[in-house]
Write an enzyme that holds these catalytic residues in place. Structure first.
Site, mmCIF file in Angstrom:
data_model
loop_
_atom_site.group_PDB
_atom_site.id
_atom_site.type_symbol
_atom_site.label_atom_id
_atom_site.label_comp_id
_atom_site.label_asym_id
_atom_site.label_seq_id
_atom_site.Cartn_x
_atom_site.Cartn_y
_atom_site.Cartn_z
ATOM 1 N N HIS A 1 0.845 -1.189 0.000
ATOM 2 C CA HIS A 1 0.000 0.000 0.000
ATOM 3 C C HIS A 1 0.879 1.238 0.000
ATOM 4 O O HIS A 1 1.932 1.235 0.641
ATOM 5 C CB HIS A 1 -0.903 0.019 1.251
ATOM 6 C CG HIS A 1 -2.066 0.945 1.116
ATOM 7 N ND1 HIS A 1 -1.967 2.290 1.410
ATOM 8 C CD2 HIS A 1 -3.336 0.735 0.691
ATOM 9 C CE1 HIS A 1 -3.135 2.848 1.178
ATOM 10 N NE2 HIS A 1 -3.991 1.941 0.740
ATOM 11 N N ASP B 1 -7.957 -5.345 0.093
ATOM 12 C CA ASP B 1 -8.475 -6.199 -0.976
ATOM 13 C C ASP B 1 -8.101 -7.674 -0.826
ATOM 14 O O ASP B 1 -8.636 -8.513 -1.545
ATOM 15 C CB ASP B 1 -7.963 -5.703 -2.336
ATOM 16 C CG ASP B 1 -8.590 -4.370 -2.723
ATOM 17 O OD1 ASP B 1 -9.798 -4.220 -2.505
ATOM 18 O OD2 ASP B 1 -7.867 -3.498 -3.238
HETATM 19 N N1 CMC Z 1 4.117 -7.593 -4.830
HETATM 20 C C1 CMC Z 1 5.460 -7.545 -4.994
HETATM 21 N N2 CMC Z 1 6.211 -6.452 -4.790
HETATM 22 C C2 CMC Z 1 5.579 -5.343 -4.401
HETATM 23 C C3 CMC Z 1 4.190 -5.303 -4.205
HETATM 24 C C4 CMC Z 1 3.455 -6.482 -4.434
HETATM 25 N N3 CMC Z 1 2.117 -6.497 -4.262
HETATM 26 N N4 CMC Z 1 3.810 -4.059 -3.825
HETATM 27 C C5 CMC Z 1 4.944 -3.349 -3.789
HETATM 28 N N5 CMC Z 1 6.020 -4.117 -4.124
HETATM 29 C C6 CMC Z 1 7.429 -3.709 -4.132
HETATM 30 C C7 CMC Z 1 7.775 -2.852 -5.340
HETATM 31 O O1 CMC Z 1 8.192 -3.639 -6.436
HETATM 32 C C8 CMC Z 1 8.859 -1.974 -4.794
HETATM 33 O O2 CMC Z 1 10.040 -2.731 -4.744
HETATM 34 P P1 CMC Z 1 11.485 -1.985 -4.926
HETATM 35 O O3 CMC Z 1 11.601 -1.035 -3.773
HETATM 36 O O4 CMC Z 1 12.475 -3.103 -4.896
HETATM 37 O O5 CMC Z 1 11.421 -1.298 -6.268
HETATM 38 C C9 CMC Z 1 8.435 -1.721 -3.346
HETATM 39 O O6 CMC Z 1 7.648 -2.871 -2.990
HETATM 40 C C10 CMC Z 1 7.602 -0.454 -3.155
HETATM 41 O O7 CMC Z 1 6.459 -0.576 -3.999
HETATM 42 P P2 CMC Z 1 5.883 0.573 -4.930
HETATM 43 O O8 CMC Z 1 5.257 -0.032 -6.134
HETATM 44 O O9 CMC Z 1 6.926 1.618 -5.133
HETATM 45 O O10 CMC Z 1 4.767 1.122 -3.974
HETATM 46 P P3 CMC Z 1 3.597 2.056 -4.382
HETATM 47 O O11 CMC Z 1 3.256 2.804 -3.167
HETATM 48 O O12 CMC Z 1 3.922 2.817 -5.609
HETATM 49 O O13 CMC Z 1 2.424 1.032 -4.791
HETATM 50 C C11 CMC Z 1 0.595 -0.452 -4.672
HETATM 51 C C12 CMC Z 1 1.393 0.647 -3.961
HETATM 52 C C13 CMC Z 1 -0.667 -0.715 -3.881
HETATM 53 C C14 CMC Z 1 0.190 0.041 -6.086
HETATM 54 C C15 CMC Z 1 1.464 -1.712 -4.775
HETATM 55 O O14 CMC Z 1 1.822 -2.160 -3.491
HETATM 56 C C16 CMC Z 1 0.798 -2.823 -5.556
HETATM 57 O O15 CMC Z 1 0.887 -2.853 -6.789
HETATM 58 N N6 CMC Z 1 0.073 -3.774 -4.859
HETATM 59 C C17 CMC Z 1 -0.674 -4.795 -5.541
HETATM 60 C C18 CMC Z 1 -2.007 -4.211 -6.033
HETATM 61 C C19 CMC Z 1 -2.983 -3.996 -4.895
HETATM 62 O O16 CMC Z 1 -3.153 -4.839 -4.022
HETATM 63 N N7 CMC Z 1 -3.679 -2.849 -4.926
HETATM 64 C C20 CMC Z 1 -4.680 -2.482 -3.930
HETATM 65 C C21 CMC Z 1 -4.224 -1.352 -3.059
HETATM 66 S S1 CMC Z 1 -5.247 -1.099 -1.598
HETATM 67 C C22 CMC Z 1 -6.823 -0.680 -2.123
HETATM 68 C C23 CMC Z 1 -6.932 0.429 -3.094
HETATM 69 O O17 CMC Z 1 -6.162 1.386 -3.117
HETATM 70 O O18 CMC Z 1 -7.849 0.366 -3.885
#
Ligand code: CMC
Length: 436
Positions: A309, A366
């Site tokens: 998140h 989720d």
């Molecule tokens: N699986 C694997 N790696 C992950 C995941 C994941 N679900 N989420 C984050 N990471 C890694 C990412 O690759 C990055 O690694 P590094 O630092 O080595 O580059 C690190 O963790 C930080 O992640 P980020 O993508 O920079 O974080 P963000 O704040 O931009 O993204 C997120 C947040 C929710 C989009 C992401 O965690 C994600 O894609 N999660 C899966 C989709 C999901 O469950 N979405 C629902 C979110 S909650 C409800 C809502 O908002 O609707």
């Protein structure tokens, strides 16, 4: 918001020093007010993804991502799910206070009065192709409301916020259920005035002329909990879309339609459907560790859906409630879902894995939600629609707050990194029309 103009951040650019005032929120969060930065220095800030940018002041909800706190108008969600119903929370978000008995009665009456959609709109459903995703249908239908309900200018809608809000909250539920009925080829079920908000929705979804639906009070309670948990979450992607589009003084229906579109993405609300699809894949394969390895692998596009998140760096407080509800509700209805066991195994493996631990990746709201929707009989392509129904009061509350603040149109800057100017004679010389 408490303003402390006595505190400043000092920014030094070459020989020049400028003082930027600090602002402090009611929970102590500190921010640097850069609203005069470009005027005073010619500089802008760059913050892709806006992870370090507070785009507005807001009184609607508070999230502490380090401590795992979520409050609506000051009330913790753990209290709200125990004490009140979804429509109370809708009222709380939009009006700032929980409704008293009279207000609740009036609000319920308005929801009932506005629960039917314009009958001509019903024919729209016939023209979507078979298999259309209900989120696409929903955003289209909400957008179309502006053509059916007059006085959509921003002032009329704000002056009649009770009606605007009740109409949207009530109609979106009817539209969602109609979209589902159409998708399975059954006759639509109209809303009933004698049923509460969640009971009415379940009835419109599942009642049929040949198979009367028995509304189970525990299913109604559970739906209230799920809707409350999804009702609001400060400046997330779809709410930011609502605020940005609303700032152009677009009518409220088009604005909410844009919020629904933003929510449909798999990184946002669409994650609840993506989680179940992923859990099924893991369940069929059986090898949880293989998927954990894939999620860690930077060369693989696979992500563990329902994990991570932008704000929460600890367990999402909503996910904790949903996980507990999974245990309680499935036991109560004596239902076994193999995907719940898979979800538990995935969580256990991820929470022991250094990749997830170091990055503070925990289950988000989720991760377990789809298990409960399955137990309620909600089909998978309706999961994100459920999220949209629940998030509607939050979007309306932000829209109301934004127009009340007389917000300027949202119009960020950029750092241009494209080509330098190409002169006319160069185009002629190159004789390359594609360059234009
Ligand atoms: N699986 C694997 N790696 C992950 C995941 C994941 N679900 N989420 C984050 N990471 C890694 C990412 O690759 C990055 O690694 P590094 O630092 O080595 O580059 C690190 O963790 C930080 O992640 P980020 O993508 O920079 O974080 P963000 O704040 O931009 O993204 C997120 C947040 C929710 C989009 C992401 O965690 C994600 O894609 N999660 C899966 C989709 C999901 O469950 N979405 C629902 C979110 S909650 C409800 C809502 O908002 O609707």
């Amino acid at each position: 918001m408490e303003k402390k103009p006595a505190e400043f951040a000092i920014l030094k650019i070459g020989e020049k020093e400028i003082r930027l005032p600090l602002v402090i929120g009611t929970q102590g969060e500190r921010g640097i007010d850069i609203s005069s930065l470009r005027r005073d220095t010619g500089l802008v800030t760059i913050d892709p993804g806006l992870g370090n940018t507070a785009a507005c002041y807001s009184q609607i909800s508070y999230v502490d991502g380090e401590k795992g706190i979520l409050r609506y108008r000051g009330i913790p969600i753990e209290v709200l799910v125990k004490k009140v119903k979804f429509i109370d929370v809708a009222y709380l978000l939009v009006h700032g206070e929980l409704p008293g008995a009279d207000e609740r009665k009036k609000f319920s009456e308005m929801l009932n009065l506005n629960s039917m959609m314009h009958e001509d709109m019903r024919h729209f459903f016939d023209h979507f192709p078979q298999g259309s995703h209900p989120m696409h249908i929903l955003s289209t239908m909400i957008n179309a409301m502006a053509a059916f309900y007059p006085n959509v200018d921003i002032k009329s809608m704000a002056d009649n916020i009770d009606t605007s809000c009740a109409r949207l909250i009530s109609i979106i539920r009817t539209m969602a259920a109609f979209a589902y009925k159409k998708s399975i080829g059954e006759p639509v079920v109209y809303p009933r005035h004698d049923l509460s908000y969640c009971a009415n929705f379940l009835n419109m979804m599942f009642d049929s002329p040949v198979r009367p639906y028995h509304i189970h009070p525990e299913a109604v309670r559970l739906l209230n909990v799920l809707f409350i948990l999804h009702a609001e979450h400060e400046q997330n992607c779809s709410t930011t879309a609502v605020r940005a589009i609303g700032s152009a003084q677009v009518n409220l229906y088009a604005t909410i339609s844009a919020g629904i579109s933003a929510l449909s993405g798999p990184l946002h609300g669409g994650a609840n459907q993506a989680v179940i699809e992923m859990l099924r894949m893991i369940h069929e394969d059986g090898d949880v560790d293989k998927f954990i390895r894939m999620a860690r692998d930077k060369n693989s596009p696979f992500r563990l859906m329902g994990f991570g998140h932008r704000v929460y760096k600890t367990y999402d407080p909503r996910a904790e409630i949903v996980r507990n509800e999974c245990d309680a509700y499935l036991t109560l209805i004596n239902h076994k879902d193999p995907l719940l066991d898979t979800a538990r195994r995935v969580e256990e493996a991820a929470r022991k894995d250094s990749y997830f631990v170091e990055r503070n990746l925990y289950p988000n709201v989720d991760f377990y939600t789809g298990i409960l929707y399955r137990a309620l009989g909600i089909p998978e392509n309706m999961f994100t629609v459920m999220f949209a129904l629940a998030r509607l009061p939050g979007w309306v509350a932000h829209w109301k707050e934004m127009i009340g603040d007389s917000t300027k149109i949202i119009r960020p800057r950029q750092i241009y990194i494209g080509r330098n100017e190409i002169f006319e004679h160069e185009i002629e010389n190159r004789n390359n029309p594609q360059i234009i």
